[in-house]
Motif scaffolding. Structure first.
Motif, PDB file in Angstrom:
ATOM      1  N   VAL A  44       0.853  -1.193   0.000  1.00  0.00           N
ATOM      2  CA  VAL A  44       0.000   0.000   0.000  1.00  0.00           C
ATOM      3  C   VAL A  44       0.886   1.240   0.000  1.00  0.00           C
ATOM      4  O   VAL A  44       1.695   1.422   0.913  1.00  0.00           O
ATOM      5  N   PRO A  45       0.770   2.109  -1.004  1.00  0.00           N
ATOM      6  CA  PRO A  45       1.594   3.317  -1.047  1.00  0.00           C
ATOM      7  C   PRO A  45       1.088   4.386  -0.085  1.00  0.00           C
ATOM      8  O   PRO A  45       0.054   4.214   0.572  1.00  0.00           O
ATOM      9  N   ALA A  46       1.822   5.489  -0.021  1.00  0.00           N
ATOM     10  CA  ALA A  46       1.456   6.606   0.859  1.00  0.00           C
ATOM     11  C   ALA A  46       0.357   7.416   0.185  1.00  0.00           C
ATOM     12  O   ALA A  46       0.605   8.452  -0.443  1.00  0.00           O
ATOM     13  N   LEU A  47      -0.861   6.973   0.328  1.00  0.00           N
ATOM     14  CA  LEU A  47      -1.980   7.572  -0.389  1.00  0.00           C
ATOM     15  C   LEU A  47      -2.225   9.023   0.023  1.00  0.00           C
ATOM     16  O   LEU A  47      -2.667   9.840  -0.786  1.00  0.00           O
ATOM     17  N   SER A  48      -1.946   9.353   1.271  1.00  0.00           N
ATOM     18  CA  SER A  48      -2.181  10.722   1.727  1.00  0.00           C
ATOM     19  C   SER A  48      -1.209  11.716   1.099  1.00  0.00           C
ATOM     20  O   SER A  48      -1.418  12.928   1.193  1.00  0.00           O
TER      21      SER A  48
ATOM     22  N   THR B 240       2.934   3.477  -7.967  1.00  0.00           N
ATOM     23  CA  THR B 240       3.461   4.795  -8.311  1.00  0.00           C
ATOM     24  C   THR B 240       2.380   5.866  -8.303  1.00  0.00           C
ATOM     25  O   THR B 240       2.669   7.047  -8.072  1.00  0.00           O
ATOM     26  N   MET B 241       1.133   5.485  -8.526  1.00  0.00           N
ATOM     27  CA  MET B 241      -0.002   6.416  -8.456  1.00  0.00           C
ATOM     28  C   MET B 241      -0.881   6.020  -7.260  1.00  0.00           C
ATOM     29  O   MET B 241      -0.631   6.442  -6.152  1.00  0.00           O
TER      30      MET B 241
ATOM     31  N   TYR C 256       5.974  -0.432   4.577  1.00  0.00           N
ATOM     32  CA  TYR C 256       6.180   0.875   5.208  1.00  0.00           C
ATOM     33  C   TYR C 256       5.626   2.009   4.358  1.00  0.00           C
ATOM     34  O   TYR C 256       5.709   3.177   4.745  1.00  0.00           O
ATOM     35  N   GLY C 257       5.035   1.697   3.224  1.00  0.00           N
ATOM     36  CA  GLY C 257       4.543   2.744   2.342  1.00  0.00           C
ATOM     37  C   GLY C 257       3.426   3.562   2.957  1.00  0.00           C
ATOM     38  O   GLY C 257       3.386   4.788   2.800  1.00  0.00           O
ATOM     39  N   ASN C 258       2.523   2.908   3.690  1.00  0.00           N
ATOM     40  CA  ASN C 258       1.319   3.587   4.187  1.00  0.00           C
ATOM     41  C   ASN C 258       1.412   3.965   5.659  1.00  0.00           C
ATOM     42  O   ASN C 258       0.405   4.313   6.274  1.00  0.00           O
TER      43      ASN C 258
END
Length: 490
Positions: free
Chosen positions: A133-137, A332-333, A466-468
């Protein structure tokens, strides 16, 4: 002499209908009531329904409402009008009456589903330390909204229809240019196929290049989505172990179990993090050419390398290599964008045109056009730069927290790339038990053993995303996780 059909008991139908602003329309309520009574066996085939006038009076509703409900039931085949009125049709497989359990066996499912075992319950996408899970914020929503608005304004209503099956030409061209510069991929826009994320790209590879029963090599431990795609194609999967240099393919493997398809994550092996060495890449390509095999290169998170120069794609090493390059914008998005891509070898483009035109329909057109503009305007590259710095700092903070607090003799893997780290634990610390306990504390690590087709004692550990998760949270989270690890020791 023909028997007269019995009259359906009015008491089954005369309960008052719901009224009020939030109630379902009367016609729909009445239709539903008849339908349930017929399917439930309360109204026997051949029994006559009450006359529309009598039922309307009993329910204190309009006769037109009853007539409309009868007409819909007749159109659907539940009832049959005749000179004597309206009677219940004889259904081929009426349901058992309420109160009686249907003991008939359910239809069989596909045999390919049998080996699929539940791993861990899906965690909430916002759960701490969840892999993938990426850093969506941190995503630039305002810039993306402007790109979407421009796509809608410029493309107009014609983009509401079906698009080119392999994707919007503008996006295919943008991806080809980006991959050539950033990943060293050799391709023209005609080789790029836009897909519904990387999973559809993997499924396309299986459907286009294999037959049921073919052998596929897959990294072990490895990506579960690739295994799902191969199971759906009824392939014979051979687990190939990985070490610090990536996938191991011995000469004896080519002799005893030659593959039709090889799946690998060479730039950042998932989940162990190894980089497939150039020597192994070249050897794999050469042997694949010799044996008529295809290689799927899944380059899912190679854009986020945190130390040194980016590692080039395997696809660009050798001209005319039998490599199908798979990528996605989910990391990436953002995941719900559901846009991925498949880069076909040039030798396959003409041959695959007709099958792809038949299998794909071309959707998400505004999103594809917006993404093309997002890439060409430089917004995508700037976003990647910001995320690389963020993820580099988060990985460093997580490593520090693990070294300070994690008990037992653990090994940190995962390389200096991507959005996750993997820790291997001694077998006396059962990873699935630890992961189950962690979910109760809002932490969602994935057990390493769940990624292996043939788990070994070495495949015991935790995959930590650690992405999120903000860096300042790693200290208390790892302390809590370390306590759960100690409690789970056999």
């Amino acid at each position: 002499m023909t028997a007269t059909p019995s009259l359906a008991p009015l008491t089954l139908l005369e309960a008052p209908l719901a009224k009020g602003p939030s109630a379902m329309p009367m016609q729909r309520q009445l239709h539903h009531r008849f339908k349930e009574a017929i399917l439930g066996g309360h109204l026997a085939p051949g029994s006559r329904l009450p006359g529309s006038r009598a039922l309307a009076e009993a329910l204190s509703i309009s006769r037109n409402t009853v007539t409309a409900a009868y007409d819909l039931l007749a159109a659907e085949g539940y009832v049959q009008p005749d000179r004597q009125g309206t009677r219940v049709a004889a259904l081929s497989s009426p349901a058992a009456p309420h109160g009686k359990r249907d003991t008939s066996p359910a239809p069989a499912t596909a045999r390919r589903l049998t080996p699929i075992q539940a791993t861990t319950p899906p965690a909430d996408s916002g759960a701490a330390l969840r892999p993938g899970v990426p850093a969506l914020s941190h995503f630039p929503l305002a810039a993306w909204r402007r790109a979407i608005d421009r796509a809608i304004r410029h493309a107009g209503p014609q983009a509401l229809g079906y698009g080119d099956p392999p994707g919007e030409p503008a996006l295919r061209a943008s991806i080809a240019r980006h991959l050539g510069i950033a990943r060293g991929v050799r391709c023209e826009p005609a080789q790029v196929v836009i897909t519904e994320g990387a999973q559809e790209a993997l499924s396309l590879c299986v459907r286009l290049l294999t037959n049921a029963g073919d052998t596929a090599w897959i990294e072990d431990p490895g990506y579960r989505g690739a295994k799902a795609a191969m199971r759906a194609g009824d392939l014979r999967m051979m687990p190939m172990r990985v070490d610090a240099d990536g996938l191991i393919a011995a000469a004896s493997d080519w002799q005893t179990q030659p593959p039709r398809l090889i799946y690998t994550t060479p730039s950042h092996q998932y989940p162990a993090g190894a980089v497939l060495t150039v020597a192994r890449r070249l050897a794999l390509i050469a042997m694949a050419q010799r044996h008529g095999a295809w290689i799927i290169e899944d380059d899912y998170d190679s854009e986020f390398r945190h130390a040194g120069e980016p590692i080039g794609a395997m696809q660009g090493l050798v001209a005319q290599a039998p490599v199908l390059y798979v990528g996605t914008f989910s990391k990436t998005m953002f995941p719900s964008l559901r846009i991925g891509f498949l880069v076909l070898p040039a030798t396959l483009v003409a041959q695959m045109k007709a099958p792809l035109d038949d299998m794909l329909r071309g959707g998400h057109r505004y999103e594809q056009l917006a993404l093309a503009e997002f890439i060409e305007s430089g917004q995508f590259s700037r976003h990647l730069g910001r995320m690389r710095r963020l993820y580099r700092d988060r990985q460093h903070a997580l490593r520090e927290a693990l070294m300070r607090h994690m008990p037992a003799m653990h090994i940190i893997e995962g390389g200096y790339c991507g959005l996750h780290l993997t820790i291997r634990l001694p077998a006396c610390y059962p990873d699935r038990e630890i992961a189950d306990a962690a979910r109760g504390h809002g932490i969602a690590p994935a057990p390493l053993s769940s990624f292996a087709l043939q788990p070994t004692p070495e495949d015991n550990g935790l995959v930590l995303g650690y992405g999120n998760t903000s860096a300042e949270l790693f200290e208390p989270l790892v302390q809590r996780l370390a306590k759960l690890v100690r409690l789970a020791k056999d």
